[in-house]
Scaffold this active site. Structure first.
Site, PDB file in Angstrom:
ATOM      1  N   ASN A  48      15.367  69.732  71.701  1.00 58.54           N
ATOM      2  CA  ASN A  48      14.954  71.078  71.316  1.00 58.54           C
ATOM      3  C   ASN A  48      13.750  71.487  72.160  1.00 58.54           C
ATOM      4  O   ASN A  48      12.757  70.755  72.222  1.00 58.54           O
ATOM      5  CB  ASN A  48      14.572  71.107  69.832  1.00 58.54           C
ATOM      6  CG  ASN A  48      14.025  72.453  69.402  1.00 58.54           C
ATOM      7  OD1 ASN A  48      14.754  73.444  69.353  1.00 58.54           O
ATOM      8  ND2 ASN A  48      12.738  72.508  69.111  1.00 58.54           N
ATOM      9  N   GLU A  49      13.862  72.614  72.826  1.00 55.68           N
ATOM     10  CA  GLU A  49      12.752  73.160  73.613  1.00 55.68           C
ATOM     11  C   GLU A  49      12.187  72.128  74.581  1.00 55.68           C
ATOM     12  O   GLU A  49      10.974  71.924  74.659  1.00 55.68           O
ATOM     13  CB  GLU A  49      11.670  73.712  72.673  1.00 55.68           C
ATOM     14  CG  GLU A  49      12.184  74.863  71.824  1.00 55.68           C
ATOM     15  CD  GLU A  49      11.147  75.480  70.898  1.00 55.68           C
ATOM     16  OE1 GLU A  49       9.998  74.981  70.860  1.00 55.68           O
ATOM     17  OE2 GLU A  49      11.482  76.450  70.215  1.00 55.68           O
ATOM     18  N   ASN A  50      13.093  71.510  75.315  1.00 53.21           N
ATOM     19  CA  ASN A  50      12.677  70.465  76.247  1.00 53.21           C
ATOM     20  C   ASN A  50      12.040  71.028  77.516  1.00 53.21           C
ATOM     21  O   ASN A  50      11.650  70.267  78.401  1.00 53.21           O
ATOM     22  CB  ASN A  50      13.875  69.580  76.612  1.00 53.21           C
ATOM     23  CG  ASN A  50      14.511  68.992  75.380  1.00 53.21           C
ATOM     24  OD1 ASN A  50      15.464  69.547  74.853  1.00 53.21           O
ATOM     25  ND2 ASN A  50      13.982  67.889  74.885  1.00 53.21           N
TER      26      ASN A  50
END
Length: 557
Positions: A425-427
């Site tokens: 997530n949201e890397n």
């Protein structure tokens, strides 16, 4: 990764420390615990006797009930940083194993975030990671303690001490930059399990459907837990439909209960399908019998077919289905992550009642109880590992991510509700490390994607918001917050249409429009004339702040 995958398979000949224990009878250890906030000088301080009238004993243990979280109150206190550090738990176990020469196992549904387990002064196990199930076999340590002179002081009971630690650590996932609390404590259920000499370590049920959905195929695979190397056992496989009517039974006599085995493969005509409206569940019952002991356990499963059409909608069992849902964090007022089963059941029932047929479990593997409820209620699931923000760490960091992905898939594979394995997530969010290497993140994302398909080729992978990796995963969810961080809500349609064309399978799972104080208006269009439309709907640095930056609907609307 080939080497790592083989190593994982080889470890199945003994009870994996990173698996849920397949057993129907588990004793929840909820009462008679004491908790100490902070650290001890060593395990002896948890179990040493205090001299009469002495003040030398650590005086600040407090009685608690499990599940218990360090941060039940301080995480929502606006005036303090929530506690991040060690904490200790201790209790006395009354051991009563019904199996002669049987095993005694502690079964953790999850504990945060680094955990060490002691029987009296013997260290019996450790685990890193706050969200996957794991276990510790304490048989030998219990036997040694009960045979020692120190046992007299505890009057037949066994002292159990557990140290949890949620201290900040850049080489752990999730990152402390994640927008949720990294809780500490025994915040999920801890179970005491008695097993015979031979039992099961893992049960994998591989169900599929023919192309016309008229025939169900089931493969029953197991690995055995057999530390005493019992050489022969009989195993019975029985399958029942939702009304508990038998549909299959087979007994294998005199098998060697070691390693991985395909116990049965069957075809079921006209299976009743698992669906969000009628979530029909089958049951697979497994019995292993030796000359001295018999052990039975069971797993539920379902027959269902899922498909994401290229550039199109989602289909369940050949019918188009609009996925309507929400996210879920393990969090509740007054207890933080230490939710009881009653709390979980009430929460999931409320979701179903409001029309949810899909849920994203953000941003980590969640309790087995939640997955079972999704199966029962008919709620499709995206479940993900907590590689959330911060960039990419080193070998220790990557090893944990691989392990948590393998554990999540292995532990929750049999749940028909799960349709997506989330890889992160949201890397694209940097700052935990002094370098932010997009190519390294892409390479590791591809490694996790390939690993997920090796471990389970029946489900898709996904990430949310890492555009430079959107060509790697099967399903991509971009960041569209039109009217929340930037732009106006009427931008949603055009931005979504643009994003759909960039990837093969599009699924939008974060919308915004939260319930922050001061962000309400009787006139939804108030002041929108000052907000520039058509400039995108993603989140930029500072967009969430109440101060500064360009006009935006979430603050100025």
């Amino acid at each position: 990764m080939k080497y790592l995958f083989v190593a994982c398979l080889l470890c199945l000949s003994v009870l994996s420390a990173v698996a849920k224990v397949p057993a129907m009878n588990k004793i929840r250890l909820t009462n008679n615990w004491e908790y100490l906030k902070g650290d001890l000088g060593g395990i002896w301080e948890a179990v040493r006797p205090a001299a009469p009238g002495s003040s030398e004993a650590v005086p600040i243990w407090q009685p608690v009930t499990l599940p218990h979280c360090f941060n039940a109150e301080d995480a929502v206190d606006p005036d303090v940083n929530y506690y991040e550090g060690p904490g200790w738990y201790k209790t006395l176990l009354a051991i009563d194993n019904p199996y002669r020469n049987g095993r005694i196992v502690l079964d953790f549904d999850g504990a945060g975030q680094k955990t060490d387990v002691y029987v009296y002064t013997t260290h019996v196990g450790s685990h890193v990671g706050g969200y996957d199930s794991w276990n510790v076999d304490i048989t030998d340590a219990v036997k040694a303690f009960l045979g020692s002179k120190d046992a007299e002081r505890f009057k037949g009971k066994v002292p159990l001490s557990i140290r949890c630690d949620n201290s900040r650590d850049l080489e752990m996932i999730p990152s402390d930059l994640a927008d949720f609390n990294i809780y500490g404590g025994l915040y999920r259920y801890l179970n005491l399990v008695y097993l015979p000499e031979v039992s099961f370590e893992q049960i994998r049920l591989e169900s599929s459907l023919s192309s016309n959905l008229k025939e169900g195929i089931l493969k029953v695979k197991t690995s055995f837990y057999n530390p005493e190397d019992i050489r022969k056992a009989d195993v019975t496989v029985s399958v029942y439909d939702a009304d508990r009517k038998p549909v299959f039974s087979k007994t294998l006599e005199g098998i060697l209960p070691l390693g991985d085995q395909l116990l049965a493969e069957m075809k079921i005509k006209n299976p009743v399908l698992w669906d969000v409206d009628v979530p029909q569940l089958y049951t697979c019952e497994l019995t292993v019998k030796t000359p001295d002991q018999t052990f039975t356990t069971e797993e539920r499963f379902g027959f269902r077919h899922t498909e994401f059409k290229d550039k199109g909608p989602f289909f369940l069992n050949g019918k188009r289905l609009l996925l309507r849902g929400t996210h879920r964090h393990e969090d509740h007022a007054g207890v933080a992550q230490a939710m009881t089963e009653d709390m979980m059941r009430r929460e999931m029932r409320m979701m179903k009642d409001m029309g949810v047929n899909f849920i994203r479990l953000g941003h980590y593997q969640q309790s087995e109880i939640i997955l079972a409820l999704c199966d029962e209620l008919g709620i499709l699931v995206w479940e993900e590992i907590p590689w959330c923000r911060g960039g990419l760490g080193g070998d220790v960091y990557k090893k944990q991510a691989r392990r948590m992905l393998a554990n999540m898939i292995g532990q929750h594979h049999n749940h028909p509700a799960v349709i997506i394995w989330g890889l992160g997530n949201e890397n694209d969010w940097p700052n935990d490390f002094n370098t932010f290497d997009k190519s390294a993140i892409r390479a590791f994302m591809k490694e996790l994607h390939d690993m997920a398909h090796r471990l389970d080729d029946t489900r898709m992978t996904a990430i949310r918001r890492c555009e430079f990796c959107n060509d790697i995963v099967d399903v991509y969810s971009p960041s569209i917050w039109a009217g929340w961080y930037r732009g106006v809500f009427t931008d949603y349609k055009s931005i979504s249409e643009q994003e759909m064309q960039k990837v093969k399978h599009f699924l939008h799972v974060e919308w915004g429009g939260d319930s922050h104080a001061r962000r309400h208006s009787e006139d939804a269009f108030y002041n929108l004339k000052n907000i520039e439309a058509g400039k995108g709907g993603d989140e930029r640095a500072g967009d969430a702040s109440l101060y500064g930056g360009v006009p935006r609907a979430s603050r100025d609307g």
